[in-house]
Design a protein around this motif. Structure first.
Motif, PDB file in Angstrom:
ATOM      1  N   LYS A   3       0.838  -1.197   0.000  1.00 37.55           N
ATOM      2  CA  LYS A   3       0.000   0.000   0.000  1.00 37.55           C
ATOM      3  C   LYS A   3       0.872   1.245   0.000  1.00 37.55           C
ATOM      4  N   TYR A   5       0.557   5.430   1.058  1.00 34.19           N
ATOM      5  CA  TYR A   5      -0.189   6.526   1.665  1.00 34.19           C
ATOM      6  C   TYR A   5       0.419   7.842   1.193  1.00 34.19           C
ATOM      7  N   GLN A  39      -0.549   4.401  13.957  1.00 32.99           N
ATOM      8  CA  GLN A  39      -1.839   4.013  13.386  1.00 32.99           C
ATOM      9  C   GLN A  39      -1.635   3.179  12.118  1.00 32.99           C
ATOM     10  N   ILE A  40      -0.734   3.601  11.253  1.00 33.39           N
ATOM     11  CA  ILE A  40      -0.450   2.868  10.012  1.00 33.39           C
ATOM     12  C   ILE A  40       0.179   1.514  10.338  1.00 33.39           C
ATOM     13  N   GLN A  42      -0.074  -0.301  13.092  1.00 32.30           N
ATOM     14  CA  GLN A  42      -1.043  -1.221  13.701  1.00 32.30           C
ATOM     15  C   GLN A  42      -2.043  -1.737  12.664  1.00 32.30           C
ATOM     16  N   GLU A  43      -2.398  -0.911  11.710  1.00 35.30           N
ATOM     17  CA  GLU A  43      -3.345  -1.333  10.668  1.00 35.30           C
ATOM     18  C   GLU A  43      -2.776  -2.450   9.799  1.00 35.30           C
ATOM     19  N   HIS A  44      -1.486  -2.373   9.499  1.00 37.93           N
ATOM     20  CA  HIS A  44      -0.882  -3.322   8.558  1.00 37.93           C
ATOM     21  C   HIS A  44      -0.044  -4.422   9.210  1.00 37.93           C
ATOM     22  N   SER A  46      -0.138  -5.638  12.762  1.00 43.04           N
ATOM     23  CA  SER A  46      -0.523  -6.054  14.108  1.00 43.04           C
ATOM     24  C   SER A  46       0.115  -7.408  14.442  1.00 43.04           C
TER      25      SER A  46
END
Length: 126
Positions: A3, A5, A39-40, A42-44, A46
């Motif tokens: 991904k 961003y 945040q990024i 943890q989203e991808h 974890s």
């Protein structure tokens, strides 16, 4: 690449074992940038260990007090810095003093990627 961003202050590229962050010209990196990064992550990622790669192709400022905050992101096991100029390399060497985990400086992005992959694979073998 998993991904991309396109953020206000940076382009962030997500890969299997690492993140490449390219900060925009003239930005000052300080809180709350660590929250956005967390945040990024943890989203991808974890539960997965990764390496943060800073590809410093533009000139910007880093508040070194952000490093203790980045240390609190449990997934990031190391930081790799790829400075474009000698001054950027000196700045990265200074910043290293504020980070208590693995922190390396590389001449090329490819060297940092190879190191990141080896490091994450070695961590996962333990």
């Amino acid at each position: 690449m998993i991904k991309h961003y396109n953020l206000k202050d940076a382009d962030v590229y997500i890969f299997d074992n690492y993140i490449i962050n390219q900060i925009r010209e003239g930005v000052t990196i300080e809180a709350p940038h660590d929250k956005e990064l967390n945040q990024i992550v943890q989203e991808h990622f974890s539960g997965q260990e990764i390496v943060y790669i800073s590809n410093r192709v533009k000139s910007y400022t880093v508040d070194p007090l952000i490093y203790p905050k980045v240390e609190q992101i449990p997934n990031i096991v190391a930081i790799a810095i790829v400075p474009k100029t000698a001054i950027m390399k000196q700045n990265a060497a200074y910043e290293k003093n504020f980070y208590d985990r693995t922190f390396e400086i590389f001449d090329t992005l490819n060297e940092a990627i190879v190191w990141a992959n080896k490091l994450v694979m070695a961590e996962s073998d333990e």
